[in-house]
Design an enzyme around this catalytic site. Sequence first.
Site, PDB file in Angstrom:
ATOM      1  N   ASP A   1      37.681  32.054  49.312  1.00  0.00           N
ATOM      2  CA  ASP A   1      37.485  33.363  48.705  1.00  0.00           C
ATOM      3  C   ASP A   1      36.243  33.960  49.368  1.00  0.00           C
ATOM      4  OD1 ASP A   1      36.757  35.534  47.236  1.00  0.00           O
ATOM      5  OD2 ASP A   1      36.840  34.547  45.275  1.00  0.00           O
TER       6      ASP A   1
ATOM      7  N   GLN B   1      32.458  37.531  48.510  1.00  0.00           N
ATOM      8  CA  GLN B   1      30.999  37.740  48.502  1.00  0.00           C
ATOM      9  C   GLN B   1      30.327  37.284  49.795  1.00  0.00           C
ATOM     10  OE1 GLN B   1      29.502  39.491  46.298  1.00  0.00           O
ATOM     11  NE2 GLN B   1      30.750  39.394  44.452  1.00  0.00           N
TER      12      GLN B   1
ATOM     13  N   LYS C   1      33.522  45.892  48.696  1.00  0.00           N
ATOM     14  CA  LYS C   1      32.193  45.253  48.651  1.00  0.00           C
ATOM     15  C   LYS C   1      31.532  45.279  50.026  1.00  0.00           C
ATOM     16  CE  LYS C   1      33.715  41.905  45.159  1.00  0.00           C
ATOM     17  NZ  LYS C   1      33.273  42.405  43.864  1.00  0.00           N
TER      18      LYS C   1
ATOM     19  N   HIS D   1      35.078  32.852  40.686  1.00  0.00           N
ATOM     20  CA  HIS D   1      35.435  34.085  39.976  1.00  0.00           C
ATOM     21  C   HIS D   1      36.805  33.844  39.332  1.00  0.00           C
ATOM     22  CE1 HIS D   1      36.811  38.312  39.684  1.00  0.00           C
ATOM     23  NE2 HIS D   1      35.545  38.639  39.700  1.00  0.00           N
TER      24      HIS D   1
HETATM   25  N1  7TS Z   1      35.992  36.679  44.247  1.00  0.00           N
HETATM   26  C1  7TS Z   1      34.677  36.820  44.078  1.00  0.00           C
HETATM   27  C2  7TS Z   1      33.757  35.716  44.495  1.00  0.00           C
HETATM   28  C3  7TS Z   1      34.189  37.998  43.517  1.00  0.00           C
HETATM   29  O1  7TS Z   1      32.879  38.138  43.353  1.00  0.00           O
HETATM   30  C4  7TS Z   1      35.088  39.009  43.129  1.00  0.00           C
HETATM   31  C5  7TS Z   1      34.632  40.272  42.466  1.00  0.00           C
HETATM   32  C6  7TS Z   1      36.448  38.815  43.348  1.00  0.00           C
HETATM   33  C7  7TS Z   1      36.872  37.633  43.907  1.00  0.00           C
HETATM   34  C8  7TS Z   1      37.478  39.846  43.011  1.00  0.00           C
HETATM   35  O2  7TS Z   1      37.328  40.944  43.829  1.00  0.00           O
HETATM   36  P1  7TS Z   1      38.158  42.283  43.539  1.00  0.00           P
HETATM   37  O3  7TS Z   1      37.631  43.221  44.556  1.00  0.00           O
HETATM   38  O4  7TS Z   1      39.574  41.966  43.734  1.00  0.00           O
HETATM   39  O5  7TS Z   1      37.830  42.684  42.140  1.00  0.00           O
HETATM   40  N2  7TS Z   1      33.380  40.202  41.851  1.00  0.00           N
HETATM   41  C9  7TS Z   1      32.826  41.112  41.054  1.00  0.00           C
HETATM   42  C10 7TS Z   1      31.581  40.937  40.484  1.00  0.00           C
HETATM   43  O6  7TS Z   1      30.864  39.952  40.675  1.00  0.00           O
HETATM   44  N3  7TS Z   1      31.286  42.016  39.724  1.00  0.00           N
HETATM   45  O7  7TS Z   1      32.332  42.854  39.783  1.00  0.00           O
HETATM   46  C11 7TS Z   1      33.299  42.311  40.598  1.00  0.00           C
END
Ligand code: 7TS
Length: 410
Positions: free
Chosen positions: A202, A205, A228, A126
Site C-alpha cells: 500500500d 503514504q 495525496k 489503514h
Molecule cells: N492507505 C493508506 C496508508 C492511507 O493513508 C490511505 C488514506 C488509504 C490507503 C486510502 O486512500 P484513499 O485515497 O483511497 O482514501 N489515508 C487517509 C488519512 O490518513 N486521512 O485521510 C485519508
Amino acid sequence: MTDTIPPDKSPYREDFPIFTAAGNEHLVYLDSAATSQKPSAVIRAVEEFETTFNSNVHRGIYPLSEKATEAYELAREKFRSFINARHSEEIIFVRGATEALNIIALSLGINRLKEGDEVLTTVMEHHSNIVPWQLLSWKGVRVKYAGIDDRGRLDMDDLNSKIGKRTRIVTVSHVSNVLGTINNVRELGRIAHDNGSIFIVDGAQSVPHMPVDVQAMNCDLMAVSGHKMCAPTGIGVLYGRRKLLQEMEPAFGGGEMISEVKQSGSSWADLPYKFEAGTPNISGAIGLGAAVDYLNGIGMEKLEEYEKGLLSYALSRMMEQDDIEIYGPRDPEERSGLISFNLKGVHGHDVAEILGREGVATRSGHHCAQPLMDVLNEPSTTRASFYLYNGREDVDALMSAIDKVRHVFR
Ligand code: 7TS
C-alpha cells in the site's frame, strides 16, 4: 538525524494557489496525509483538458478524442516511469488506493484464494488494507496481523512466526498513516516471495513523499492515491506485475474492459483495459500526469530530504515538551513526514479543534486505523502531516497553537 535545517517559508509554497486565495494567506496546512494541496501546474492541466479537448478516450476517431486518448496514455507512461514499472500496461488507473486494494482483493478472491488460505497483513494498516480482505471471509479466507514493537515498528519476529504454508498474500503499507513508520518493503518482499506468497504494497503514504521503485521493491501489486501527491481527487493507480495481472480476473465488468461480449459469456480486453471498466477519470489522469511532472521537476530525492529536515525539526521541538506523547519511531530516518501525538489529559478532538481555530489544519481521531488504535490503547491521536509546501513557520505555528490548547485546558 539529517542536518538540513528547513527554511522558515517553503520555496515551493508559491506554486500552490490555495495559499494566496483570499482568507488563506495564513493557512497552516498540516493535513497532507489526508489530501495534499494542488500546484497551479496541475490545476492548469485539468483546466486545459476540460476547456479545450474534453472528450471520451479510446472511442472516437475524431481529433478531439484522439488528443484526449493521447494525453490519457501519456499520463500512464509518466506514472510508469515515476515508479519505474517495466511496462505501461502495468499501470491501471483507478479512483484511489482504496479502489486499488478492493479490486486486488476481489480479483484474487475469484480465482487465487480458497477456503483456509491466509492473508498476512499488519496491525498498522489503514482500513482499506484490512476490510477488503475481511470481505473475503465468506470464502473462508482468514486475515492475520503482524504486530508492532513499542516504538511502532513492525515486529519482524511476529511476522515471521505468522507466515506459513497457507499464507497466499502478504500485504503491507510502505508508510503507516498514523505512526509514520517506513516499513522495509524490500525485506518484506523477500520474506513473502521465499514463502511463495504474493507481495502487495500500500503505497498511499510513500509514493507522494519518496522515490519508489517497484522493481527494486520487488512488489507484485501496489496501490496509490493521486490526491495525496498533488493530483486531483478520484484518481489513483493500481500497479501490478504484467504476468500476474494477466492471470488475474477483472473485478468490475462493463465497457472498455472486454474484447467480445456474447450472450453466452465474454472475453477480456488486454492490459491495462481489462481492469478499467467504464469511462475512466480522464481529467484526473491528466492531472496525475501533471503532478508527476511537477514532482519530477523538484526531484523526489530532494523532496524527501526537504521533508526529513522538516520532520527532524518538528520532532525535536515536540520532544522537548514533557506533556506531548509522540507515537511511532523517534529516529527521523525510520519515519516519514507525519507526527501523531497526544497532549496529556486532552482529547485529540479538542486539540484539533483548538488548533483549527488557530488556523492550523490537523486531523484527529482513529485515522481509519482502528486495529492500530486498539494496540496503542488510545481512542484517538492528533496528526500533523507535512508536505513540500510546509516550512519551519508551520511547525512554529503548530507549537504556538499547542500552547493555546494548554491555556484553554489548564
Ligand atoms: N492507505 C493508506 C496508508 C492511507 O493513508 C490511505 C488514506 C488509504 C490507503 C486510502 O486512500 P484513499 O485515497 O483511497 O482514501 N489515508 C487517509 C488519512 O490518513 N486521512 O485521510 C485519508
